[in-house]
Design a protein around this motif. Structure first.
Motif, PDB file in Angstrom:
ATOM      1  N   TYR A  43     -36.838  36.611   5.773  1.00 43.95           N
ATOM      2  CA  TYR A  43     -36.529  35.145   6.106  1.00 43.95           C
ATOM      3  C   TYR A  43     -36.894  34.572   6.946  1.00 43.95           C
ATOM      4  O   TYR A  43     -36.906  34.929   8.820  1.00 43.95           O
ATOM      5  N   TYR A  44     -37.561  33.151   7.283  1.00 39.53           N
ATOM      6  CA  TYR A  44     -38.133  32.856   8.171  1.00 39.53           C
ATOM      7  C   TYR A  44     -37.640  31.602   8.326  1.00 39.53           C
ATOM      8  O   TYR A  44     -37.100  30.640   7.501  1.00 39.53           O
ATOM      9  N   SER A  45     -36.589  31.126   9.644  1.00 35.16           N
ATOM     10  CA  SER A  45     -35.663  30.281   9.703  1.00 35.16           C
ATOM     11  C   SER A  45     -36.033  29.002  10.643  1.00 35.16           C
ATOM     12  O   SER A  45     -36.315  29.307  11.732  1.00 35.16           O
ATOM     13  N   PRO A  46     -37.448  28.193  10.162  1.00 33.11           N
ATOM     14  CA  PRO A  46     -37.546  27.094  11.637  1.00 33.11           C
ATOM     15  C   PRO A  46     -36.546  26.310  12.295  1.00 33.11           C
ATOM     16  O   PRO A  46     -36.946  26.061  13.415  1.00 33.11           O
ATOM     17  N   LYS A  47     -35.115  26.166  11.701  1.00 31.14           N
ATOM     18  CA  LYS A  47     -33.857  25.673  12.110  1.00 31.14           C
ATOM     19  C   LYS A  47     -32.872  26.446  12.610  1.00 31.14           C
ATOM     20  O   LYS A  47     -32.414  27.235  11.651  1.00 31.14           O
ATOM     21  N   GLU A  48     -31.556  26.598  13.371  1.00 33.35           N
ATOM     22  CA  GLU A  48     -30.126  27.029  13.396  1.00 33.35           C
ATOM     23  C   GLU A  48     -29.778  27.164  12.330  1.00 33.35           C
ATOM     24  O   GLU A  48     -28.890  27.807  11.741  1.00 33.35           O
ATOM     25  N   ARG A  49     -29.125  25.379  11.836  1.00 32.02           N
ATOM     26  CA  ARG A  49     -29.421  24.457  11.197  1.00 32.02           C
ATOM     27  C   ARG A  49     -29.379  23.739  10.756  1.00 32.02           C
ATOM     28  O   ARG A  49     -29.971  23.121  10.968  1.00 32.02           O
ATOM     29  N   PHE A  50     -28.778  24.461   9.442  1.00 29.74           N
ATOM     30  CA  PHE A  50     -29.448  23.124   8.105  1.00 29.74           C
ATOM     31  C   PHE A  50     -29.528  21.425   8.268  1.00 29.74           C
ATOM     32  O   PHE A  50     -30.426  20.661   8.502  1.00 29.74           O
ATOM     33  N   GLU A  51     -28.473  20.829   9.119  1.00 29.65           N
ATOM     34  CA  GLU A  51     -28.084  19.702   9.260  1.00 29.65           C
ATOM     35  C   GLU A  51     -28.414  19.117  10.525  1.00 29.65           C
ATOM     36  O   GLU A  51     -27.846  18.493  10.842  1.00 29.65           O
ATOM     37  N   ASP A  52     -28.830  20.109  11.187  1.00 28.47           N
ATOM     38  CA  ASP A  52     -29.231  19.798  13.060  1.00 28.47           C
ATOM     39  C   ASP A  52     -30.713  19.421  13.256  1.00 28.47           C
ATOM     40  O   ASP A  52     -31.905  20.546  12.284  1.00 28.47           O
ATOM     41  N   THR A  53     -31.032  19.731  14.379  1.00 30.96           N
ATOM     42  CA  THR A  53     -32.146  19.725  14.449  1.00 30.96           C
ATOM     43  C   THR A  53     -32.840  20.369  15.637  1.00 30.96           C
ATOM     44  O   THR A  53     -33.911  20.818  16.045  1.00 30.96           O
ATOM     45  N   LEU A  54     -31.732  21.201  16.121  1.00 35.35           N
ATOM     46  CA  LEU A  54     -32.322  23.130  17.085  1.00 35.35           C
ATOM     47  C   LEU A  54     -32.695  23.430  16.128  1.00 35.35           C
ATOM     48  O   LEU A  54     -32.270  24.367  15.041  1.00 35.35           O
ATOM     49  N   LEU A  55     -34.105  24.171  17.113  1.00 35.46           N
ATOM     50  CA  LEU A  55     -35.010  24.793  16.346  1.00 35.46           C
ATOM     51  C   LEU A  55     -35.048  26.119  16.916  1.00 35.46           C
ATOM     52  O   LEU A  55     -33.956  26.893  17.377  1.00 35.46           O
ATOM     53  N   CYS A  56     -35.575  27.284  15.601  1.00 37.70           N
ATOM     54  CA  CYS A  56     -35.602  28.740  15.794  1.00 37.70           C
ATOM     55  C   CYS A  56     -36.201  29.429  15.389  1.00 37.70           C
ATOM     56  O   CYS A  56     -36.551  30.262  16.049  1.00 37.70           O
ATOM     57  N   GLN A  57     -37.447  29.169  14.907  1.00 39.99           N
ATOM     58  CA  GLN A  57     -38.950  29.367  14.732  1.00 39.99           C
ATOM     59  C   GLN A  57     -38.252  31.004  14.717  1.00 39.99           C
ATOM     60  O   GLN A  57     -39.601  31.756  15.752  1.00 39.99           O
ATOM     61  N   ALA A  58     -38.206  32.067  13.505  1.00 40.68           N
ATOM     62  CA  ALA A  58     -38.015  33.062  14.247  1.00 40.68           C
ATOM     63  C   ALA A  58     -38.018  33.896  12.353  1.00 40.68           C
ATOM     64  O   ALA A  58     -36.573  33.343  11.805  1.00 40.68           O
ATOM     65  N   PHE A  59     -38.535  35.356  12.122  1.00 37.63           N
ATOM     66  CA  PHE A  59     -37.952  35.010  11.105  1.00 37.63           C
ATOM     67  C   PHE A  59     -36.338  36.345  11.172  1.00 37.63           C
ATOM     68  O   PHE A  59     -36.207  36.966  12.970  1.00 37.63           O
ATOM     69  N   THR A  60     -35.383  35.986  10.425  1.00 39.48           N
ATOM     70  CA  THR A  60     -34.081  36.308  10.860  1.00 39.48           C
ATOM     71  C   THR A  60     -33.625  36.997  10.217  1.00 39.48           C
ATOM     72  O   THR A  60     -32.123  37.443   9.910  1.00 39.48           O
ATOM     73  N   ALA A  61     -34.098  37.895   8.434  1.00 40.57           N
ATOM     74  CA  ALA A  61     -33.480  38.685   8.062  1.00 40.57           C
ATOM     75  C   ALA A  61     -33.962  39.512   6.932  1.00 40.57           C
ATOM     76  O   ALA A  61     -35.772  39.093   7.014  1.00 40.57           O
ATOM     77  N   ILE A  62     -34.357  40.214   7.021  1.00 39.83           N
ATOM     78  CA  ILE A  62     -35.398  41.332   6.181  1.00 39.83           C
ATOM     79  C   ILE A  62     -34.372  42.097   4.897  1.00 39.83           C
ATOM     80  O   ILE A  62     -33.239  42.579   4.932  1.00 39.83           O
ATOM     81  N   GLY A  63     -34.522  42.391   3.547  1.00 37.81           N
ATOM     82  CA  GLY A  63     -34.266  42.516   2.269  1.00 37.81           C
ATOM     83  C   GLY A  63     -35.243  43.333   1.132  1.00 37.81           C
ATOM     84  O   GLY A  63     -35.987  43.016   0.745  1.00 37.81           O
ATOM     85  N   GLU A  64     -35.096  44.150   0.860  1.00 39.09           N
ATOM     86  CA  GLU A  64     -35.110  44.401  -0.197  1.00 39.09           C
ATOM     87  C   GLU A  64     -34.075  44.204  -1.479  1.00 39.09           C
ATOM     88  O   GLU A  64     -33.683  44.026  -1.797  1.00 39.09           O
ATOM     89  N   VAL A  65     -34.997  43.810  -2.810  1.00 44.15           N
ATOM     90  CA  VAL A  65     -34.595  43.076  -3.855  1.00 44.15           C
ATOM     91  C   VAL A  65     -34.328  44.164  -5.128  1.00 44.15           C
ATOM     92  O   VAL A  65     -34.605  45.051  -4.850  1.00 44.15           O
ATOM     93  N   ALA A  66     -32.653  43.617  -5.097  1.00 43.06           N
ATOM     94  CA  ALA A  66     -31.929  44.864  -5.948  1.00 43.06           C
ATOM     95  C   ALA A  66     -31.227  44.113  -6.756  1.00 43.06           C
ATOM     96  O   ALA A  66     -31.023  42.773  -7.500  1.00 43.06           O
ATOM     97  N   GLY A  67     -32.102  45.181  -8.466  1.00 42.84           N
ATOM     98  CA  GLY A  67     -31.538  44.699  -9.443  1.00 42.84           C
ATOM     99  C   GLY A  67     -33.107  43.636 -10.303  1.00 42.84           C
ATOM    100  O   GLY A  67     -33.666  43.187  -9.646  1.00 42.84           O
ATOM    101  N   ASP A  68     -32.527  43.109 -11.504  1.00 47.71           N
ATOM    102  CA  ASP A  68     -33.309  42.633 -12.586  1.00 47.71           C
ATOM    103  C   ASP A  68     -32.716  40.866 -12.421  1.00 47.71           C
ATOM    104  O   ASP A  68     -33.851  40.271 -12.964  1.00 47.71           O
ATOM    105  N   ALA A  69     -31.437  40.978 -12.306  1.00 49.29           N
ATOM    106  CA  ALA A  69     -31.069  39.412 -12.054  1.00 49.29           C
ATOM    107  C   ALA A  69     -31.166  38.470 -11.466  1.00 49.29           C
ATOM    108  O   ALA A  69     -31.523  38.762 -10.554  1.00 49.29           O
ATOM    109  N   VAL A  70     -31.834  37.340 -12.045  1.00 46.47           N
ATOM    110  CA  VAL A  70     -31.499  35.828 -11.591  1.00 46.47           C
ATOM    111  C   VAL A  70     -30.175  35.530 -12.364  1.00 46.47           C
ATOM    112  O   VAL A  70     -30.740  34.598 -13.117  1.00 46.47           O
TER     113      VAL A  70
END
Length: 146
Positions: A43-70
């Motif tokens: 995940y890349y996060s351009p902002k800290e919070r959805f409703e705010d303007t405070l920038l994050c500009q960082a990769f914030t999470a990493i994971g492996e897709v588990a299972g086949d269900a959407v």
């Protein structure tokens, strides 16, 4: 095995990490269906919070897709986004700016934010490994620690 970037504010990413799921593009199913079990997402996060303007500009999470269900998940009446289960790894956020020159999916280094405009994109294995190393201190694909 394929490698993906999802784009979301850091607060939304944190909810997904805590719950072991990802949502993409405001809850659309199609981006999730492009992924397969065993794929990786960062995940890349351009902002800290959805409703705010405070920038994050960082990769914030990493994971492996588990299972086949959407699957649909009702967050509140009238909003039923689609989710996919992810096995997130404990990781440190990694600022994007020090990596800009090395990332191949950032074609225009001056207007680098353009690469994230659709909210979900496939990246190369080399780009994934570069970011993963910064976030984890190791390569989860090679080490088998993923």
């Amino acid at each position: 095995m394929r490698y993906w970037i999802g784009v979301a504010s850091k607060d939304h990413v944190s909810r997904g990490v805590d719950g072991g799921f990802c949502q993409l593009c405001h809850g659309k199913a199609q981006p999730l269906k492009r992924m397969a079990s065993g794929d990786w997402i960062i995940y890349y996060s351009p902002k800290e919070r959805f409703e705010d303007t405070l920038l994050c500009q960082a990769f914030t999470a990493i994971g492996e897709v588990a299972g086949d269900a959407v699957y649909p998940f009702e967050m509140f009446p009238g909003f039923v986004p689609f989710r996919r289960d992810i096995r997130f790894l404990p990781a440190q956020a990694a600022a994007i700016r020090p990596l800009l020159e090395q990332l191949s999916f950032i074609r225009d280094k001056k207007h680098w934010g353009y690469a994230f405009r659709f909210g979900h994109l496939e990246i190369t294995e080399a780009d994934f490994r570069l970011i993963a190393e910064r976030m984890l201190g190791y390569d989860p694909v090679v080490s088998g620690r993923g």
